[in-house]
Design a protein around this motif. Sequence first.
Motif, PDB file in Angstrom:
ATOM      1  N   VAL A  62     -51.361  11.838  34.575  1.00  0.00           N
ATOM      2  CA  VAL A  62     -50.268  11.138  35.251  1.00  0.00           C
ATOM      3  C   VAL A  62     -49.352  12.146  35.942  1.00  0.00           C
ATOM      4  N   ALA A  63     -49.118  13.290  35.291  1.00  0.00           N
ATOM      5  CA  ALA A  63     -48.270  14.321  35.881  1.00  0.00           C
ATOM      6  C   ALA A  63     -49.002  15.060  37.001  1.00  0.00           C
ATOM      7  N   ASP A  64     -50.242  15.498  36.747  1.00  0.00           N
ATOM      8  CA  ASP A  64     -50.981  16.297  37.723  1.00  0.00           C
ATOM      9  C   ASP A  64     -51.314  15.521  38.996  1.00  0.00           C
ATOM     10  N   SER A  65     -51.575  14.233  38.862  1.00  0.00           N
ATOM     11  CA  SER A  65     -51.977  13.430  40.025  1.00  0.00           C
ATOM     12  C   SER A  65     -50.800  13.079  40.922  1.00  0.00           C
ATOM     13  N   GLY A  66     -49.590  13.229  40.406  1.00  0.00           N
ATOM     14  CA  GLY A  66     -48.414  12.830  41.165  1.00  0.00           C
ATOM     15  C   GLY A  66     -47.962  11.412  40.862  1.00  0.00           C
ATOM     16  N   ALA A  67     -48.641  10.724  39.924  1.00  0.00           N
ATOM     17  CA  ALA A  67     -48.249   9.356  39.593  1.00  0.00           C
ATOM     18  C   ALA A  67     -46.845   9.321  38.988  1.00  0.00           C
ATOM     19  N   ALA A  68     -46.557  10.274  38.092  1.00  0.00           N
ATOM     20  CA  ALA A  68     -45.219  10.325  37.498  1.00  0.00           C
ATOM     21  C   ALA A  68     -44.166  10.599  38.576  1.00  0.00           C
ATOM     22  N   GLN A  69     -44.518  11.445  39.544  1.00  0.00           N
ATOM     23  CA  GLN A  69     -43.584  11.729  40.645  1.00  0.00           C
ATOM     24  C   GLN A  69     -43.322  10.476  41.467  1.00  0.00           C
ATOM     25  N   VAL A  94     -45.091   9.246  23.532  1.00  0.00           N
ATOM     26  CA  VAL A  94     -46.067  10.040  24.284  1.00  0.00           C
ATOM     27  C   VAL A  94     -46.343   9.439  25.663  1.00  0.00           C
ATOM     28  N   LEU A  95     -46.086   8.139  25.831  1.00  0.00           N
ATOM     29  CA  LEU A  95     -46.280   7.528  27.145  1.00  0.00           C
ATOM     30  C   LEU A  95     -45.135   7.834  28.106  1.00  0.00           C
ATOM     31  N   LEU A  96     -43.909   7.910  27.594  1.00  0.00           N
ATOM     32  CA  LEU A  96     -42.743   8.066  28.455  1.00  0.00           C
ATOM     33  C   LEU A  96     -42.304   9.513  28.654  1.00  0.00           C
ATOM     34  N   VAL A  97     -42.709  10.394  27.761  1.00  0.00           N
ATOM     35  CA  VAL A  97     -42.313  11.800  27.895  1.00  0.00           C
ATOM     36  C   VAL A  97     -42.696  12.401  29.247  1.00  0.00           C
ATOM     37  N   PRO A  98     -43.913  12.167  29.757  1.00  0.00           N
ATOM     38  CA  PRO A  98     -44.232  12.741  31.071  1.00  0.00           C
ATOM     39  C   PRO A  98     -43.289  12.260  32.174  1.00  0.00           C
ATOM     40  N   LEU A  99     -42.884  11.002  32.111  1.00  0.00           N
ATOM     41  CA  LEU A  99     -41.968  10.471  33.121  1.00  0.00           C
ATOM     42  C   LEU A  99     -40.609  11.158  33.023  1.00  0.00           C
ATOM     43  N   VAL A 100     -40.116  11.334  31.802  1.00  0.00           N
ATOM     44  CA  VAL A 100     -38.832  12.013  31.595  1.00  0.00           C
ATOM     45  C   VAL A 100     -38.891  13.436  32.136  1.00  0.00           C
ATOM     46  N   PHE A 101     -39.960  14.150  31.818  1.00  0.00           N
ATOM     47  CA  PHE A 101     -40.076  15.538  32.265  1.00  0.00           C
ATOM     48  C   PHE A 101     -40.200  15.632  33.780  1.00  0.00           C
ATOM     49  N   THR A 102     -40.926  14.684  34.368  1.00  0.00           N
ATOM     50  CA  THR A 102     -41.082  14.709  35.819  1.00  0.00           C
ATOM     51  C   THR A 102     -39.757  14.462  36.522  1.00  0.00           C
ATOM     52  N   VAL A 157     -36.740  23.956  28.242  1.00  0.00           N
ATOM     53  CA  VAL A 157     -37.900  24.012  29.135  1.00  0.00           C
ATOM     54  C   VAL A 157     -39.024  23.234  28.472  1.00  0.00           C
ATOM     55  N   PRO A 158     -39.262  21.977  28.882  1.00  0.00           N
ATOM     56  CA  PRO A 158     -40.279  21.147  28.232  1.00  0.00           C
ATOM     57  C   PRO A 158     -41.685  21.724  28.380  1.00  0.00           C
ATOM     58  N   LEU A 159     -42.607  21.169  27.642  1.00  0.00           N
ATOM     59  CA  LEU A 159     -44.005  21.616  27.702  1.00  0.00           C
ATOM     60  C   LEU A 159     -44.533  21.568  29.126  1.00  0.00           C
ATOM     61  N   ASP A 160     -45.220  22.632  29.522  1.00  0.00           N
ATOM     62  CA  ASP A 160     -45.746  22.720  30.884  1.00  0.00           C
ATOM     63  C   ASP A 160     -46.746  21.615  31.202  1.00  0.00           C
ATOM     64  N   ALA A 161     -47.443  21.134  30.181  1.00  0.00           N
ATOM     65  CA  ALA A 161     -48.513  20.154  30.426  1.00  0.00           C
ATOM     66  C   ALA A 161     -48.012  18.906  31.118  1.00  0.00           C
ATOM     67  N   PHE A 162     -46.730  18.572  30.940  1.00  0.00           N
ATOM     68  CA  PHE A 162     -46.211  17.318  31.473  1.00  0.00           C
ATOM     69  C   PHE A 162     -45.268  17.521  32.656  1.00  0.00           C
ATOM     70  N   ARG A 163     -45.263  18.727  33.207  1.00  0.00           N
ATOM     71  CA  ARG A 163     -44.411  18.986  34.357  1.00  0.00           C
ATOM     72  C   ARG A 163     -45.288  19.188  35.588  1.00  0.00           C
ATOM     73  N   GLY A 164     -45.642  18.096  36.238  1.00  0.00           N
ATOM     74  CA  GLY A 164     -46.469  18.182  37.433  1.00  0.00           C
ATOM     75  C   GLY A 164     -45.701  18.817  38.583  1.00  0.00           C
ATOM     76  N   GLU A 165     -46.381  19.663  39.352  1.00  0.00           N
ATOM     77  CA  GLU A 165     -45.750  20.274  40.517  1.00  0.00           C
ATOM     78  C   GLU A 165     -45.484  19.210  41.574  1.00  0.00           C
ATOM     79  N   ALA A 166     -44.367  19.374  42.294  1.00  0.00           N
ATOM     80  CA  ALA A 166     -44.007  18.411  43.339  1.00  0.00           C
ATOM     81  C   ALA A 166     -45.053  18.404  44.438  1.00  0.00           C
ATOM     82  N   SER A 176     -58.995   6.235  38.270  1.00  0.00           N
ATOM     83  CA  SER A 176     -58.034   5.816  39.297  1.00  0.00           C
ATOM     84  C   SER A 176     -57.174   6.962  39.816  1.00  0.00           C
ATOM     85  N   LEU A 177     -56.820   7.909  38.951  1.00  0.00           N
ATOM     86  CA  LEU A 177     -55.958   9.019  39.364  1.00  0.00           C
ATOM     87  C   LEU A 177     -56.712  10.329  39.534  1.00  0.00           C
TER      88      LEU A 177
END
Length: 439
Positions: A75-82, A119-127, A205-214, A277-278
């Motif tokens: 979700v983070a890597d694909s840009g979906a969270a963004q 675990v579902l919402l953490v990526p959104l928060v970090f993004t 600095v949250p875990l890198d795994a859930f911080r997708g690049e812009a 899908s992603l």
Amino acid sequence: MGFLAIGISIILLVLFIVWFKVEPFISFLLVSVVAGILLGIPLDAIMGAVQKGIGDLLGGLVIIITLGAMLGKIVADSGAAQRIAEFLMRLFGQHRIHWAITVTAFVVGIPLFFNVGFVLLVPLVFTVSYQYKIPAMFIGVPMLAALSVTHGLLPPHPAPVALVAQFDANMGLTLIYGLIIAVPVILLAGPGLARLPWIRTMEVVPLDAFRGEAKPSEALPSLGNSLVSALLPVFLLIATSLILLRVDSDSSTYTFLAFVGDPGIVMLFSLLWATVSLGLRKGRTIVSVMDGYGKAVKDIALVILIIAGAGAFKEVLVSSGISADIATAMEDWNTHPLLLGWLIAAIIRISVGSATVAALTAAGIIGPLVGAGDVNPNLMVLAIGSGSLIFSHFNDGGFWLVKEYFNLSVKQTLLSWSLVETVAAIGGLFGVLAMDLIL
């Protein structure tokens, strides 16, 4: 001796982790053994309790946490969270983004267990934090408050449902009263506490795994695809739960729906959906997607071990019978039944670490008062549920889940997550007592 043993064990745990910098998992194992000896558990049964605690806690969590980390990664890597973050930002505005997270977590938290929603919402928060340079805890605290309060007070979560059955309360009334109390408590413990200076400016600095690049907007998946792929577990769990309420429990349909509605199966299906899908439909190879999943699991491996250690410590305390001793010591206190139920649950929660154990143990002690008609059973469910949330600390797996995912220090976790839980517990008590005056 039991109270002293708990105190010594917690002090040792703090010293090992904070002072001597021992890995938390190793610290938990050492302290669990010491606690078992001090509490009088037979030597040949201590490691059995440790292993049972690890197995019981991870048995229900390891699939969800692992698959949730993988889902969060794609979700983070694909840009979906963004894409979702940009939508929320347009809808609420940057100055009110913490309200958007609060509403989202509240809706997600009603049907989902705390750990699943987390675990579902953490990526959104970090993004959102990474994308818009907003302190992670400023939007993380509202999410934590909403997920925790709904888990502790509202059916269909396990402890409230069990208490409703034990007290012969009304599920519908308990849910209505719970919602009336939960909303202001969440607002106080979430967006309210998030404005405190040390939380608003907390540098983590949250875990890198859930911080997708812009990514540029044109490279992002559509909003519909992003929402469905990220929130499919929520949709599936809500749908199966509602359908199961209308299906005969003895039918084959019920068995099938219970299977497909199991959180592990839901997470597995959702991950496969997101992989296509992603990932694959967006031009990524299966190798690159799986490589990302592998990195996500590496990032949370220590998280899983730390939670396992907390489970071992909790089981040693439970096996010793200390929770029953605490409850028995308090049952003769001359105080309001609702306050007494809250206090018993709160002290067991602080001592043992498990909110569910605290709630169910307190219910067993306070049950005769409810049965005698001395108190509203629906409000007693909420009083005990509120007390079971108080001051999550070193013996609670949730403490380490929050600490490790948000990459906080122990002090930062105490000043944020533990404070959220304490304010929620006290706010819940005041809400219950106010309702008691009205009803």
